[in-house]
Design a protein around this motif. Sequence first.
Motif, PDB file in Angstrom:
ATOM      1  N   LYS A 276       0.853  -1.188   0.000  1.00  0.00           N
ATOM      2  CA  LYS A 276       0.000   0.000   0.000  1.00  0.00           C
ATOM      3  C   LYS A 276       0.891   1.240   0.000  1.00  0.00           C
ATOM      4  CE  LYS A 276      -4.513  -0.999   2.044  1.00  0.00           C
ATOM      5  NZ  LYS A 276      -5.319  -1.052   3.277  1.00  0.00           N
TER       6      LYS A 276
ATOM      7  N   TRP B 243      -3.476   5.421   4.700  1.00  0.00           N
ATOM      8  CA  TRP B 243      -3.082   4.287   3.866  1.00  0.00           C
ATOM      9  C   TRP B 243      -4.028   4.158   2.684  1.00  0.00           C
ATOM     10  CZ3 TRP B 243       1.276   1.367   4.719  1.00  0.00           C
ATOM     11  CH2 TRP B 243       1.925   1.570   5.946  1.00  0.00           C
TER      12      TRP B 243
ATOM     13  N   GLU C 254      -4.592   1.846  -1.194  1.00  0.00           N
ATOM     14  CA  GLU C 254      -4.143   0.849  -2.160  1.00  0.00           C
ATOM     15  C   GLU C 254      -3.762   1.531  -3.466  1.00  0.00           C
ATOM     16  OE1 GLU C 254      -8.666   0.911  -2.825  1.00  0.00           O
ATOM     17  OE2 GLU C 254      -7.250   1.186  -1.167  1.00  0.00           O
TER      18      GLU C 254
ATOM     19  N   ASN D  16      -5.398  -4.551  -0.116  1.00  0.00           N
ATOM     20  CA  ASN D  16      -3.974  -4.461  -0.401  1.00  0.00           C
ATOM     21  C   ASN D  16      -3.763  -4.719  -1.884  1.00  0.00           C
ATOM     22  OD1 ASN D  16      -3.091  -4.027   2.242  1.00  0.00           O
ATOM     23  ND2 ASN D  16      -3.022  -6.221   2.689  1.00  0.00           N
TER      24      ASN D  16
END
Length: 552
Positions: free
Chosen positions: A520, A528, A530, A546
């Motif tokens: 990520k 965070w 993806e 992810n």
Amino acid sequence: MELNAIEVEIDKCPLCGSCSLPLNKHFHSKAEADLLFAIQKVLPGWTQEDGICSRCTDECRFEVEAMHKSMDKLKMKHLFNFDLDFLVLPIPVRVDADTQYTGKGVTICFIDSGFYPHPDLVSNKNRIKKIIDITNPENTLDNYFSKPHNQSWHGTMTSVVCAGDGFLSGGLYKGIAPDAELVLLKVQDNEGKITGENIVKALEWVNKNHKKYGIRIVNLSISDDFAESFKTNLVSQKAEELIRKNILLIAAVGNDEHAEILPPASSPNIIAVGGVDDHNKLDDFLEPYHSSYGLTIDHIIKPELVTNAIWIPTPILPDSFEMKNATILFELLHEKENFHQLLSDNYKKLGWSNYIQVMSESEAKNEIKKAIWDKKYLTKHYQHSDGTSFAAPIVCSVAAQLLEINPELTVAQLRAILFNTAKKLPAFPQEKQGFGAINPKKAIYEVLEKEPIDIPLEIPNIDLKEEKIVFFTFIPNAKTVSLAGDFNNWKADEVILQPFKDDVWKVELPLLPKGEYVYKFCIDNQWWKEDSSNPYKVEDNYGGWNSVFKIN
């Protein structure tokens, strides 16, 4: 006396196939999770009970650490010292420097004890513009500096740490600014003293000649004799005068935690540099070095920055006793056919007793390795040293990178960039670290003009020929973007992406072993996300995704 035979089982390492006694079978499942993951990527189904030899353990550990730092891929055979079974990492790797910027077009002046035109500074290209003995101008390159003196060593080390090109190490132990040009000013007199008077003379010389030689940075890994207010100390006053002329001055803060901060490091606008100890590892575990720190007489807190100050690869002075000693030791270590004859010819020169001659070759070579370790030799040309004297040149070399990118930067801008991008060290007392540890890549990305860049259709872009993986992402309104995944145990803020125009970010990594990986992006050290450009995903067990890529 008869010795009983002992039967010892020797296992084969499942990775390299060589026999080893014993295999490593005990690892800390949490602290060494990265290492275990790396081994299992190469050997699917491998468990700790299978074991692995110590050399393969070191190689896998280095690959993991290299991955953490997103360094250029360096071949293990060039880095690992198989003779001594230990490795001292180059400084650019340790501080995660961007090696595409080399200080080209920037001149750094070193004011130090003395100098020698070391091969790392002159062999590939002579980058010494001027070398002067401030204490005795009659000493010239031809009649004095071309021959090494005891006074030459310290200044030779500081200049090579900053700007050496690694000529005598095959390019391994190069500085961060290996294309920078140098002006070298010797200030130690014939009695071995460095006086404030001679430092003042050197600073005055820079004042008169900085335009002629294009000097933009001055390194001062020396100090005056006594603590004194910058308002009355002549060294500090001359230093501040240079700063007002847009010359960046950087000084070592000293190596005694209980000592006062001395000029020139105590001067308000000089960047004073303290030290950290990374234990010659790349795991981001830093401890304070025993640097001087605290309030100056004028109640200014020093240092402003810290960086590596121990385990620093430095040159051994050519033709010195140390080089002769190191040369003999390494010749003995490498000798196979006539080892005992060579030992007989040289053991007295090393100060050893006759006892070593009755040892077996393997026993004697173990003693030789111990002697090399005790002397801190890395090769016959290099040793490892410590002191804030070597931390200051590292900061100088990063400043040279910034000036290479943008020569118009002022001293105020350089200071702001270095301070604002420094990495805070939570475990360090505030007064010992100033703004924190120097962060070369973040500093460079702060200066780089954001250029347009074409994004390929396949992301990440896996280039087997060039042995690299290139990640691109589009993230608007971000200050920093980093990459983390199972390949580096999800450590954020280590693999830093470079910003480009139109909110595009990019990073290149060395090629990983065959396998499947998840990752990520970490935005501004807290959010965070993806990879929206990569269609392959798996659930992350936190209600999100992810991203996935495969090496095959």
